[in-house]
Design a protein around this motif. Structure first.
Motif, PDB file in Angstrom:
ATOM      1  N   ILE A   1     -10.257  54.458 -20.780  1.00 54.08           N
ATOM      2  CA  ILE A   1     -10.740  53.199 -21.354  1.00 54.08           C
ATOM      3  C   ILE A   1      -9.906  52.022 -20.846  1.00 54.08           C
ATOM      4  N   ARG A   2      -8.591  52.234 -20.720  1.00 53.05           N
ATOM      5  CA  ARG A   2      -7.719  51.168 -20.206  1.00 53.05           C
ATOM      6  C   ARG A   2      -8.121  50.791 -18.781  1.00 53.05           C
ATOM      7  N   ILE A   3      -8.323  51.785 -17.929  1.00 52.44           N
ATOM      8  CA  ILE A   3      -8.702  51.529 -16.532  1.00 52.44           C
ATOM      9  C   ILE A   3     -10.100  50.922 -16.462  1.00 52.44           C
ATOM     10  N   ALA A   4     -11.022  51.414 -17.280  1.00 53.87           N
ATOM     11  CA  ALA A   4     -12.380  50.866 -17.294  1.00 53.87           C
ATOM     12  C   ALA A   4     -12.349  49.385 -17.663  1.00 53.87           C
ATOM     13  N   ASN A   5     -11.542  49.037 -18.650  1.00 55.61           N
ATOM     14  CA  ASN A   5     -11.395  47.630 -19.026  1.00 55.61           C
ATOM     15  C   ASN A   5     -10.738  46.833 -17.902  1.00 55.61           C
ATOM     16  N   GLU A   6      -9.691  47.408 -17.327  1.00 53.46           N
ATOM     17  CA  GLU A   6      -8.958  46.746 -16.239  1.00 53.46           C
ATOM     18  C   GLU A   6      -9.881  46.450 -15.054  1.00 53.46           C
ATOM     19  N   LEU A   7     -10.781  47.383 -14.756  1.00 53.04           N
ATOM     20  CA  LEU A   7     -11.710  47.211 -13.640  1.00 53.04           C
ATOM     21  C   LEU A   7     -12.944  46.391 -14.022  1.00 53.04           C
ATOM     22  N   GLY A   8     -13.047  46.015 -15.286  1.00 54.19           N
ATOM     23  CA  GLY A   8     -14.165  45.186 -15.729  1.00 54.19           C
ATOM     24  C   GLY A   8     -15.449  45.953 -15.981  1.00 54.19           C
ATOM     25  N   TYR A   9     -15.351  47.278 -16.189  1.00 54.45           N
ATOM     26  CA  TYR A   9     -16.552  48.074 -16.405  1.00 54.45           C
ATOM     27  C   TYR A   9     -17.022  48.069 -17.852  1.00 54.45           C
ATOM     28  N   LEU A  10     -16.114  47.837 -18.770  1.00 53.04           N
ATOM     29  CA  LEU A  10     -16.498  47.799 -20.174  1.00 53.04           C
ATOM     30  C   LEU A  10     -16.532  46.353 -20.611  1.00 53.04           C
ATOM     31  N   LYS A  11     -17.623  45.960 -21.184  1.00 57.31           N
ATOM     32  CA  LYS A  11     -17.758  44.596 -21.673  1.00 57.31           C
ATOM     33  C   LYS A  11     -17.701  44.636 -23.181  1.00 57.31           C
ATOM     34  N   VAL A  12     -16.627  44.149 -23.720  1.00 54.54           N
ATOM     35  CA  VAL A  12     -16.476  44.112 -25.161  1.00 54.54           C
ATOM     36  C   VAL A  12     -16.942  42.749 -25.633  1.00 54.54           C
ATOM     37  N   SER A  13     -17.908  42.751 -26.523  1.00 52.89           N
ATOM     38  CA  SER A  13     -18.474  41.499 -26.996  1.00 52.89           C
ATOM     39  C   SER A  13     -18.042  41.233 -28.423  1.00 52.89           C
ATOM     40  N   SER A  14     -17.546  40.034 -28.668  1.00 56.54           N
ATOM     41  CA  SER A  14     -17.161  39.674 -30.029  1.00 56.54           C
ATOM     42  C   SER A  14     -18.378  39.268 -30.848  1.00 56.54           C
ATOM     43  N   SER A  15     -19.510  39.142 -30.203  1.00 55.56           N
ATOM     44  CA  SER A  15     -20.722  38.730 -30.904  1.00 55.56           C
ATOM     45  C   SER A  15     -21.448  39.918 -31.526  1.00 55.56           C
ATOM     46  N   ASN A  16     -20.771  41.093 -31.517  1.00 56.63           N
ATOM     47  CA  ASN A  16     -21.346  42.288 -32.121  1.00 56.63           C
ATOM     48  C   ASN A  16     -22.673  42.671 -31.468  1.00 56.63           C
ATOM     49  N   ASN A  17     -22.746  42.494 -30.157  1.00 59.08           N
ATOM     50  CA  ASN A  17     -23.918  42.884 -29.363  1.00 59.08           C
ATOM     51  C   ASN A  17     -25.195  42.162 -29.767  1.00 59.08           C
ATOM     52  N   LYS A  18     -25.083  40.955 -30.320  1.00 59.87           N
ATOM     53  CA  LYS A  18     -26.297  40.240 -30.737  1.00 59.87           C
ATOM     54  C   LYS A  18     -27.150  39.825 -29.539  1.00 59.87           C
ATOM     55  N   ASP A  19     -26.560  39.793 -28.332  1.00 59.16           N
ATOM     56  CA  ASP A  19     -27.320  39.436 -27.138  1.00 59.16           C
ATOM     57  C   ASP A  19     -28.060  40.635 -26.556  1.00 59.16           C
ATOM     58  N   LYS A  20     -27.839  41.824 -27.094  1.00 56.77           N
ATOM     59  CA  LYS A  20     -28.501  43.024 -26.594  1.00 56.77           C
ATOM     60  C   LYS A  20     -29.931  43.083 -27.112  1.00 56.77           C
ATOM     61  N   SER A  21     -30.849  43.415 -26.228  1.00 52.83           N
ATOM     62  CA  SER A  21     -32.254  43.496 -26.637  1.00 52.83           C
ATOM     63  C   SER A  21     -32.619  44.890 -27.121  1.00 52.83           C
ATOM     64  N   LYS A  22     -31.843  45.904 -26.679  1.00 54.85           N
ATOM     65  CA  LYS A  22     -32.155  47.309 -26.956  1.00 54.85           C
ATOM     66  C   LYS A  22     -33.476  47.712 -26.306  1.00 54.85           C
ATOM     67  N   ASN A  23     -33.827  47.039 -25.192  1.00 53.29           N
ATOM     68  CA  ASN A  23     -35.020  47.357 -24.422  1.00 53.29           C
ATOM     69  C   ASN A  23     -34.608  47.854 -23.044  1.00 53.29           C
ATOM     70  N   ILE A  24     -35.343  48.845 -22.547  1.00 52.23           N
ATOM     71  CA  ILE A  24     -35.153  49.352 -21.195  1.00 52.23           C
ATOM     72  C   ILE A  24     -36.507  49.308 -20.502  1.00 52.23           C
ATOM     73  N   CYS A  25     -36.521  48.762 -19.295  1.00 48.40           N
ATOM     74  CA  CYS A  25     -37.755  48.713 -18.511  1.00 48.40           C
ATOM     75  C   CYS A  25     -37.822  49.922 -17.592  1.00 48.40           C
TER      76      CYS A  25
END
Length: 178
Positions: free
Chosen positions: A34-58
């Motif tokens: 998890i540390r390396i994933a964050n360091e490499l920018g692969y994990l996006k932690v959102s303080s908005s509690n994922n409110k921008d997520k649509s939960k849709n997949i095309c």
């Protein structure tokens, strides 16, 4: 996952287990992944509690693949089942290989991810990638554009993996599958 695995000198499977908080790797390894994933920018932690997520997949698929009752229908059913388990909604958009238009669910960024099932022209794929929405190719790979892919009957990938193991000195190589 490959980048993280190489950086930590562990298997891609161990990275997957750690990222998905599964048994099979130590808590220390999970924390390092998890540390390396964050360091490499692969994990996006959102303080908005994922409110921008649509939960849709095309799912983008040509109609000829969509009508296939033997293989692709099973792939789509599998995708739908997994999506539902994770509270995602699938939006199926049929692709016309002659008059390609990017679906509005993509142009309006109403999806969190795109699964392209079956073959797609690299020029069309390039248009989709410009929207910066994660894309995974299913049963197809582009040799021109860097994309994630899930392949079936991947002879070339099997060949590369076997060569890699042989180069590393392994003599007893197993195979699981058809």
């Amino acid at each position: 996952m490959k980048d993280i695995a190489e950086k930590l000198n562990i298997s891609i499977n161990a990275v997957s287990l750690a990222l998905n908080d599964k048994d099979g790797v130590s808590e220390k390894t999970k924390a390092e992944v998890i540390r390396i994933a964050n360091e490499l920018g692969y994990l996006k932690v959102s303080s908005s509690n994922n409110k921008d997520k649509s939960k849709n997949i095309c799912i983008l698929i040509e109609s000829r693949y969509f009508r296939d009752v033997y293989f692709y229908s099973k792939v789509i059913i599998g995708i739908e089942n997994e999506a539902r388990k994770n509270d995602y909604v699938i939006i199926v958009s049929l692709l016309d290989k002659y008059t390609f238009e990017v679906p509005t669910c993509i142009t309006n960024k109403k999806v969190d991810g795109i699964l392209i099932v079956g073959a797609i022209n690299d020029n069309y794929l390039e248009k989709i990638l410009k929207y910066n929405i994660p894309v995974v190719l299913v049963d197809h790979a582009s040799f021109k554009l860097p994309t994630d892919a899930i392949l079936t009957q991947n002879f070339f990938g099997s060949y590369k993996a076997t060569n890699y193991l042989l180069e590393k000195g392994h003599k007893k190589i197993g195979f699981w599958g058809d």
